[in-house]
Design a protein around this motif. Sequence first.
Motif, PDB file in Angstrom:
ATOM      1  N   ALA A 168       0.841  -1.205   0.000  1.00  0.00           N
ATOM      2  CA  ALA A 168       0.000   0.000   0.000  1.00  0.00           C
ATOM      3  C   ALA A 168       0.870   1.246   0.000  1.00  0.00           C
ATOM      4  O   ALA A 168       0.606   2.209  -0.748  1.00  0.00           O
ATOM      5  N   ALA A 169       1.918   1.244   0.818  1.00  0.00           N
ATOM      6  CA  ALA A 169       2.820   2.395   0.854  1.00  0.00           C
ATOM      7  C   ALA A 169       3.573   2.530  -0.462  1.00  0.00           C
ATOM      8  O   ALA A 169       3.789   3.649  -0.955  1.00  0.00           O
ATOM      9  N   ALA A 170       3.979   1.410  -1.043  1.00  0.00           N
ATOM     10  CA  ALA A 170       4.693   1.455  -2.321  1.00  0.00           C
ATOM     11  C   ALA A 170       3.788   2.009  -3.418  1.00  0.00           C
ATOM     12  O   ALA A 170       4.216   2.818  -4.254  1.00  0.00           O
ATOM     13  N   THR A 171       2.533   1.589  -3.421  1.00  0.00           N
ATOM     14  CA  THR A 171       1.595   2.107  -4.422  1.00  0.00           C
ATOM     15  C   THR A 171       1.384   3.600  -4.251  1.00  0.00           C
ATOM     16  O   THR A 171       1.369   4.362  -5.231  1.00  0.00           O
ATOM     17  N   ALA A 172       1.229   4.052  -3.001  1.00  0.00           N
ATOM     18  CA  ALA A 172       1.033   5.480  -2.749  1.00  0.00           C
ATOM     19  C   ALA A 172       2.255   6.285  -3.188  1.00  0.00           C
ATOM     20  O   ALA A 172       2.115   7.358  -3.796  1.00  0.00           O
ATOM     21  N   ALA A 173       3.465   5.776  -2.910  1.00  0.00           N
ATOM     22  CA  ALA A 173       4.678   6.487  -3.317  1.00  0.00           C
ATOM     23  C   ALA A 173       4.801   6.527  -4.832  1.00  0.00           C
ATOM     24  O   ALA A 173       5.223   7.545  -5.414  1.00  0.00           O
ATOM     25  N   TRP A 174       4.422   5.430  -5.485  1.00  0.00           N
ATOM     26  CA  TRP A 174       4.485   5.398  -6.942  1.00  0.00           C
ATOM     27  C   TRP A 174       3.471   6.370  -7.549  1.00  0.00           C
ATOM     28  O   TRP A 174       3.799   7.114  -8.492  1.00  0.00           O
ATOM     29  N   PRO A 226      20.971   7.512  -7.545  1.00  0.00           N
ATOM     30  CA  PRO A 226      21.893   7.216  -6.441  1.00  0.00           C
ATOM     31  C   PRO A 226      21.453   7.825  -5.109  1.00  0.00           C
ATOM     32  O   PRO A 226      21.899   7.375  -4.050  1.00  0.00           O
ATOM     33  N   ALA A 227      20.595   8.826  -5.147  1.00  0.00           N
ATOM     34  CA  ALA A 227      20.113   9.424  -3.907  1.00  0.00           C
ATOM     35  C   ALA A 227      19.440   8.383  -3.023  1.00  0.00           C
ATOM     36  O   ALA A 227      19.492   8.481  -1.791  1.00  0.00           O
ATOM     37  N   TRP A 228      18.822   7.373  -3.641  1.00  0.00           N
ATOM     38  CA  TRP A 228      18.106   6.357  -2.867  1.00  0.00           C
ATOM     39  C   TRP A 228      18.794   4.989  -2.903  1.00  0.00           C
ATOM     40  O   TRP A 228      18.642   4.223  -1.968  1.00  0.00           O
ATOM     41  N   ASN A 229      19.526   4.683  -3.960  1.00  0.00           N
ATOM     42  CA  ASN A 229      20.142   3.348  -4.005  1.00  0.00           C
ATOM     43  C   ASN A 229      21.510   3.305  -3.330  1.00  0.00           C
ATOM     44  O   ASN A 229      22.078   2.229  -3.156  1.00  0.00           O
ATOM     45  N   LEU A 230      22.020   4.469  -2.910  1.00  0.00           N
ATOM     46  CA  LEU A 230      23.364   4.488  -2.351  1.00  0.00           C
ATOM     47  C   LEU A 230      23.525   5.432  -1.160  1.00  0.00           C
ATOM     48  O   LEU A 230      24.100   5.051  -0.139  1.00  0.00           O
ATOM     49  N   LEU A 231      23.041   6.655  -1.269  1.00  0.00           N
ATOM     50  CA  LEU A 231      23.394   7.697  -0.305  1.00  0.00           C
ATOM     51  C   LEU A 231      22.470   7.723   0.902  1.00  0.00           C
ATOM     52  O   LEU A 231      21.250   7.567   0.769  1.00  0.00           O
ATOM     53  N   TRP A 256      11.711   6.885 -10.444  1.00  0.00           N
ATOM     54  CA  TRP A 256      12.536   5.942 -11.207  1.00  0.00           C
ATOM     55  C   TRP A 256      13.261   4.977 -10.282  1.00  0.00           C
ATOM     56  O   TRP A 256      13.328   3.769 -10.550  1.00  0.00           O
ATOM     57  N   ALA A 257      13.805   5.490  -9.182  1.00  0.00           N
ATOM     58  CA  ALA A 257      14.487   4.609  -8.238  1.00  0.00           C
ATOM     59  C   ALA A 257      13.518   3.555  -7.692  1.00  0.00           C
ATOM     60  O   ALA A 257      13.861   2.366  -7.602  1.00  0.00           O
ATOM     61  N   ASN A 278      19.957  -4.634  -2.984  1.00  0.00           N
ATOM     62  CA  ASN A 278      19.895  -3.195  -3.235  1.00  0.00           C
ATOM     63  C   ASN A 278      18.472  -2.752  -3.519  1.00  0.00           C
ATOM     64  O   ASN A 278      18.068  -1.645  -3.128  1.00  0.00           O
ATOM     65  N   ALA A 279      17.684  -3.597  -4.181  1.00  0.00           N
ATOM     66  CA  ALA A 279      16.291  -3.253  -4.435  1.00  0.00           C
ATOM     67  C   ALA A 279      15.527  -3.074  -3.122  1.00  0.00           C
ATOM     68  O   ALA A 279      14.753  -2.124  -2.953  1.00  0.00           O
ATOM     69  N   ARG A 280      15.761  -3.960  -2.173  1.00  0.00           N
ATOM     70  CA  ARG A 280      15.111  -3.813  -0.865  1.00  0.00           C
ATOM     71  C   ARG A 280      15.577  -2.524  -0.177  1.00  0.00           C
ATOM     72  O   ARG A 280      14.774  -1.825   0.461  1.00  0.00           O
ATOM     73  N   HIS A 281      16.869  -2.223  -0.315  1.00  0.00           N
ATOM     74  CA  HIS A 281      17.392  -0.992   0.272  1.00  0.00           C
ATOM     75  C   HIS A 281      16.699   0.233  -0.312  1.00  0.00           C
ATOM     76  O   HIS A 281      16.316   1.155   0.416  1.00  0.00           O
ATOM     77  N   VAL A 282      16.528   0.257  -1.622  1.00  0.00           N
ATOM     78  CA  VAL A 282      15.873   1.389  -2.287  1.00  0.00           C
ATOM     79  C   VAL A 282      14.436   1.530  -1.825  1.00  0.00           C
ATOM     80  O   VAL A 282      13.974   2.638  -1.506  1.00  0.00           O
ATOM     81  N   ILE A 283      13.716   0.430  -1.799  1.00  0.00           N
ATOM     82  CA  ILE A 283      12.321   0.494  -1.382  1.00  0.00           C
ATOM     83  C   ILE A 283      12.204   1.045   0.035  1.00  0.00           C
ATOM     84  O   ILE A 283      11.388   1.925   0.318  1.00  0.00           O
ATOM     85  N   ASP A 284      13.068   0.563   0.919  1.00  0.00           N
ATOM     86  CA  ASP A 284      13.053   1.072   2.295  1.00  0.00           C
ATOM     87  C   ASP A 284      13.379   2.565   2.340  1.00  0.00           C
ATOM     88  O   ASP A 284      12.747   3.337   3.075  1.00  0.00           O
ATOM     89  N   ALA A 285      14.384   2.985   1.541  1.00  0.00           N
ATOM     90  CA  ALA A 285      14.794   4.387   1.555  1.00  0.00           C
ATOM     91  C   ALA A 285      13.695   5.296   1.032  1.00  0.00           C
ATOM     92  O   ALA A 285      13.443   6.374   1.574  1.00  0.00           O
ATOM     93  N   VAL A 286      13.038   4.874  -0.042  1.00  0.00           N
ATOM     94  CA  VAL A 286      11.960   5.686  -0.617  1.00  0.00           C
ATOM     95  C   VAL A 286      10.776   5.761   0.345  1.00  0.00           C
ATOM     96  O   VAL A 286      10.216   6.843   0.595  1.00  0.00           O
TER      97      VAL A 286
END
Length: 289
Positions: A168-174, A226-231, A256-257, A278-286
């Motif tokens: 639900a949160a992922a859909t709202a962010a998208w 990179p703002a979300w997949n790394l930093l 896009w991230a 890394n995909a899990r990291h991005v999702i958590d960061a976003v």
Amino acid sequence: MHDEELDIDAGLVGRLVGGRFPQWAGLPVEPFPSGGTVNAIFRLGDDLAVRLPRVPWGVDDVVKEHHWLPRLAPLLPAEVPTVLGLGEPAEGFPWPWYVYRWLDGANPDPAHLADAESLAKDLARFVAAFQRIDLPDGPAAYRAGPLPVVDADTRAAIGELEGLIDTAAATAAWEEALRAPEWAGPPVWAHSDLMPANLLVEDGRLAAVIDFATMGVGDPACDLIPAWNLLPPAARQTFRGALGADDAAWARGRGWALSMALIQLPCYRHTNPSIAANARHVIDAVLAG
């Protein structure tokens, strides 16, 4: 990882190199562990590497990089691959391949960045330099169109992740990203795949950027990933400030991230641990905001 993937081993690579480039025949060939999904990488001696597509959709990228990398390299503030020789189909291998100069460095780990602030500034300099490139007739970048072009794939991926993430949160962010104004400027050069696996660092600083298969022109917001997949959060804002990204660009970059990560996770969670992590990291960061 893919049904169409070719089986490529060191023996085949040695025969290909020996048949096409006798000056490098006999150099030791060793497979290099990589989180990539499209190409196989082999170390050739101490100073060279061989890169071969292992799936059909990576074939055109060989000629694309061979053409554009020499033109881009002088304009960028980090090392990029130098193609030293273009190989031809042979020994049962059906596609072109190439030899390039080995680049030293290691992929950055988002959890263990030695100097996140400096790395953020280095990445911003690289992205800004890419945006300033004025080379005509650039190809369309892979992720530099409007976000709605990946809406169906992104929503399908969210459905596959039910029970693994907060869908639900992922859909709202998208959906928030989809509401961002689209890029209205002229097409701009972008790398469009600045994942940790495509960055090399030395002593915490950006040393090189690799894998330019997705490069081209379009909306430069794709190079904000990179703002979300790394930093981490503070360095994320340093990166944004150095690039002067406005709210609309930031929202598209975040979209896009997120889309990349949502699509990658169900695709690679059983076959490519580094991309899945890394995909899990991005999702958590976003989703953390």
